[in-house]
Design a protein around this motif. Structure first.
Motif, mmCIF file in Angstrom:
data_model
loop_
_atom_site.group_PDB
_atom_site.id
_atom_site.type_symbol
_atom_site.label_atom_id
_atom_site.label_comp_id
_atom_site.label_asym_id
_atom_site.label_seq_id
_atom_site.Cartn_x
_atom_site.Cartn_y
_atom_site.Cartn_z
ATOM 1 N N ILE A 1 28.387 26.539 -25.628
ATOM 2 C CA ILE A 1 28.807 27.020 -26.952
ATOM 3 C C ILE A 1 28.153 26.182 -28.046
ATOM 4 O O ILE A 1 27.601 26.725 -29.017
ATOM 5 C CB ILE A 1 30.344 26.996 -27.086
ATOM 6 C CG1 ILE A 1 30.978 28.027 -26.166
ATOM 7 C CG2 ILE A 1 30.765 27.237 -28.539
ATOM 8 C CD1 ILE A 1 32.490 27.920 -26.051
ATOM 9 N N SER B 1 30.440 32.208 -35.095
ATOM 10 C CA SER B 1 31.866 32.218 -34.758
ATOM 11 C C SER B 1 32.669 32.828 -35.871
ATOM 12 O O SER B 1 32.214 33.025 -36.970
ATOM 13 C CB SER B 1 32.357 30.813 -34.469
ATOM 14 O OG SER B 1 32.181 29.987 -35.590
ATOM 15 N N LEU C 1 32.335 35.159 -23.383
ATOM 16 C CA LEU C 1 32.609 34.814 -24.778
ATOM 17 C C LEU C 1 32.359 36.005 -25.705
ATOM 18 O O LEU C 1 33.143 36.246 -26.627
ATOM 19 C CB LEU C 1 31.758 33.619 -25.191
ATOM 20 C CG LEU C 1 32.055 32.321 -24.438
ATOM 21 C CD1 LEU C 1 30.985 31.284 -24.735
ATOM 22 C CD2 LEU C 1 33.437 31.791 -24.765
ATOM 23 N N LEU D 1 33.120 34.613 -30.523
ATOM 24 C CA LEU D 1 31.691 34.498 -30.783
ATOM 25 C C LEU D 1 31.045 35.874 -30.800
ATOM 26 O O LEU D 1 31.488 36.793 -30.112
ATOM 27 C CB LEU D 1 31.007 33.660 -29.698
ATOM 28 C CG LEU D 1 31.334 32.193 -29.626
ATOM 29 C CD1 LEU D 1 30.508 31.522 -28.532
ATOM 30 C CD2 LEU D 1 31.070 31.499 -30.945
ATOM 31 N N THR E 1 31.789 24.315 -22.983
ATOM 32 C CA THR E 1 31.735 23.711 -24.318
ATOM 33 C C THR E 1 30.308 23.361 -24.710
ATOM 34 O O THR E 1 29.884 23.621 -25.844
ATOM 35 C CB THR E 1 32.629 22.454 -24.371
ATOM 36 O OG1 THR E 1 33.982 22.846 -24.109
ATOM 37 C CG2 THR E 1 32.552 21.765 -25.718
ATOM 38 N N ALA F 1 37.056 30.044 -24.504
ATOM 39 C CA ALA F 1 36.282 29.095 -23.706
ATOM 40 C C ALA F 1 37.011 28.783 -22.401
ATOM 41 O O ALA F 1 36.381 28.675 -21.346
ATOM 42 C CB ALA F 1 36.023 27.818 -24.511
#
Length: 86
Positions: free
Chosen positions: A75, A86, A42, A3, A72, A48
């Protein structure tokens, strides 16, 4: 998944976590210390799963499955809000 912040988004650390500013919309989001920890991991290129492990290292009382779900969810929210790419 790697990311990065969206091009118009700027992050600033605060005493209470992190603030993200989207210059395009003028909106900002505030992340608590947990959210900031996850986002830092990240953005540093960690997965993750790695971010969840870092979260568990800081808060060992957390349920590992919940830590993974929290990462999660963050994100997904960051992607949905177009704050990261991403």
């Amino acid at each position: 998944m790697t990311l990065s912040l969206a091009p118009a988004v700027h992050a600033t650390a605060t005493d209470t976590g992190m603030v993200l500013l989207d210059e395009n919309s003028g909106r900002y989001w505030q992340l608590n210390p947990t959210g900031a920890l996850i986002l830092h991991a990240l953005l540093d290129g960690h997965s993750a799963d790695d971010a969840a492990r870092q979260l568990l290292a800081r808060h060992p009382q957390l349920d590992p499955a919940q830590a993974g779900r929290d990462v999660t969810a963050l994100i997904e929210n960051l992607l949905d809000s177009q704050l990261v790419a991403s």
